[in-house]
Scaffold this active site. Sequence first.
Site, PDB file in Angstrom:
ATOM      1  N   GLU A 111     -26.822 -21.259 -32.735  1.00 23.92           N
ATOM      2  CA  GLU A 111     -25.504 -21.903 -32.692  1.00 23.92           C
ATOM      3  C   GLU A 111     -24.411 -20.937 -33.144  1.00 23.92           C
ATOM      4  O   GLU A 111     -23.326 -20.895 -32.562  1.00 23.92           O
ATOM      5  CB  GLU A 111     -25.485 -23.155 -33.565  1.00 23.92           C
ATOM      6  CG  GLU A 111     -24.138 -23.885 -33.522  1.00 23.92           C
ATOM      7  CD  GLU A 111     -24.139 -25.185 -34.288  1.00 23.92           C
ATOM      8  OE1 GLU A 111     -23.084 -25.517 -34.887  1.00 23.92           O
ATOM      9  OE2 GLU A 111     -25.180 -25.872 -34.296  1.00 23.92           O
ATOM     10  N   GLU A 114      -9.842 -26.720 -34.224  1.00 21.53           N
ATOM     11  CA  GLU A 114      -9.803 -27.721 -35.289  1.00 21.53           C
ATOM     12  C   GLU A 114      -8.474 -27.758 -36.027  1.00 21.53           C
ATOM     13  O   GLU A 114      -8.049 -26.767 -36.630  1.00 21.53           O
ATOM     14  CB  GLU A 114     -10.931 -27.465 -36.294  1.00 21.53           C
ATOM     15  CG  GLU A 114     -11.057 -28.565 -37.334  1.00 21.53           C
ATOM     16  CD  GLU A 114     -12.351 -28.489 -38.119  1.00 21.53           C
ATOM     17  OE1 GLU A 114     -12.484 -29.228 -39.109  1.00 21.53           O
ATOM     18  OE2 GLU A 114     -13.234 -27.686 -37.744  1.00 21.53           O
ATOM     19  N   GLU A 134     -24.178 -35.765 -39.253  1.00 15.93           N
ATOM     20  CA  GLU A 134     -23.335 -34.660 -39.706  1.00 15.93           C
ATOM     21  C   GLU A 134     -21.871 -34.973 -39.436  1.00 15.93           C
ATOM     22  O   GLU A 134     -21.002 -34.717 -40.272  1.00 15.93           O
ATOM     23  CB  GLU A 134     -23.760 -33.381 -38.981  1.00 15.93           C
ATOM     24  CG  GLU A 134     -23.008 -32.150 -39.421  1.00 15.93           C
ATOM     25  CD  GLU A 134     -23.472 -30.891 -38.692  1.00 15.93           C
ATOM     26  OE1 GLU A 134     -22.703 -29.915 -38.689  1.00 15.93           O
ATOM     27  OE2 GLU A 134     -24.574 -30.892 -38.123  1.00 15.93           O
ATOM     28  N   LYS A 194     -25.522 -31.634 -47.246  1.00 14.70           N
ATOM     29  CA  LYS A 194     -25.259 -30.707 -46.140  1.00 14.70           C
ATOM     30  C   LYS A 194     -24.586 -29.469 -46.705  1.00 14.70           C
ATOM     31  O   LYS A 194     -23.851 -29.545 -47.700  1.00 14.70           O
ATOM     32  CB  LYS A 194     -24.331 -31.365 -45.100  1.00 14.70           C
ATOM     33  CG  LYS A 194     -23.811 -30.432 -44.025  1.00 14.70           C
ATOM     34  CD  LYS A 194     -22.741 -31.091 -43.171  1.00 14.70           C
ATOM     35  CE  LYS A 194     -22.101 -30.097 -42.221  1.00 14.70           C
ATOM     36  NZ  LYS A 194     -21.036 -30.686 -41.401  1.00 14.70           N
TER      37      LYS A 194
END
Length: 469
Positions: A448, A269, A313, A220
């Site tokens: 996105e 986050e 993911e 990824k």
Amino acid sequence: MSRPEPGQWMRWWAMLEQGRCRAVREGGEVLVCLALPCEPFDALAQVANIESLGLPYALFESREPDRVLLGIGQGRELLDEGASSLSGISRRWRQWLASAVQEGPSGPLLMGGARFDSGGAQQPHWRDFPDAVMTLYPLQWLQNSVGSYLLLQAQVRADSDLPALLDEQRRLLDFVDQDVDRSEFVIEAMGDDQSSVSREQWQSTVAKAVKCIRQGEMHKVVLARHLLRQHVAPIGVIPLLKRLRRHNPGAHLFAIRRGKSCFLGATPERLAHLQNGLVSTHALAGTVARGGDEANDHSLGQALLASVKERQEHDLVVRFIRQGLERLGATVQAAAVPELRRLPTLQHLSTPIQAKIGAKIGVLDVIEQLHPTPAVAGSSLEQALTFIRRHEGMDRGWYAGPLGWMNECAEGDFVVALRSMLVQGTRTYLFAGCGVVADSVPELEYQETCLKLSGMFNALRAESKVATV
């Protein structure tokens, strides 16, 4: 707001003298800190005054636990020179603390952050922000569930001009207390936004990443882009922060002014919170838009939970965080399945994680293990970072880097600096990224990033009226 009383200033002077005597005796510099209870404060009102003068400051408002920190003034800095993270700062902080003179219900505090990747491209618009820095601000406010405190902080040498140091702190308090023009701002863009790369180029890079992943070169990679927006007048930081706070009440709000630049945002986050030997963090990866109504919102959320691509993911991030904490000898507990974290325009997969660690491990040791996570860089990490450096075509600077604070016990709280922008006078740089895996579709990944940019665009939206401080 309350100010130190005459007797408290006298006590502070005596502590500064004590620090200077210790510096004469032991050599070097001595950290001095006096923590005083104060009235509850509105950090944005204080920042409004400091912003009007262009003085340095750092603001951090965290959630769960709710805490506000504000440091102002030209402080003493701990720089991580030539390293790739905040790692070397902990050792020098411990050296400062070994001879410190401190008094009150709170010890000294540092605030700061670091670049996403010191090995990546470096461009002029990030020149005010070093690779990694933690600052001891001369005035530091702290507000939590226990109370509100003002910390007077200084590094004292044998030849320090103590009257000048005291005058500077009083001058800063005068700035905080003064009345400033808090008129309403209208924020208008001028011309088209300039992207770090074109839409076609960015989607081509995503396609190239997908090919590398399918060939087994990495699992990824997270690719980001920025938009440069030119405005007709200098940007008012306070209206931006007020809108971000209002529209994202569950986010961690931050703003750091250095030189002519202010880096600010409202991130969902947390990277790591450490208190009493307990690390609290979460894996946040996997994204979908909010729905237009309750039924559509629920349907989108359930589809996100059921998505094989998004769950894979997300699981990469969970495993990475668990392994990083276990390398520190921690006992780790993570939820078995992710939950939905709903934000104003997005919903994410989130897995809460806690870990018990040893007493000698500080928050920067934890950050060193966890940053960058697969949620902001990729997996396998070195291959992903190499791809980003070669193909992303921008300088992330402090975007997606760790940002937060640390106390005298090496406890602290750091977030990932997402949903953010860099403000420089009439120019704003807006940042967003997304994770690319084997079955990513370039057009959907681009959409996105547009969705993630929308929060910053909303904060910058031209309006005839903006709430004042």
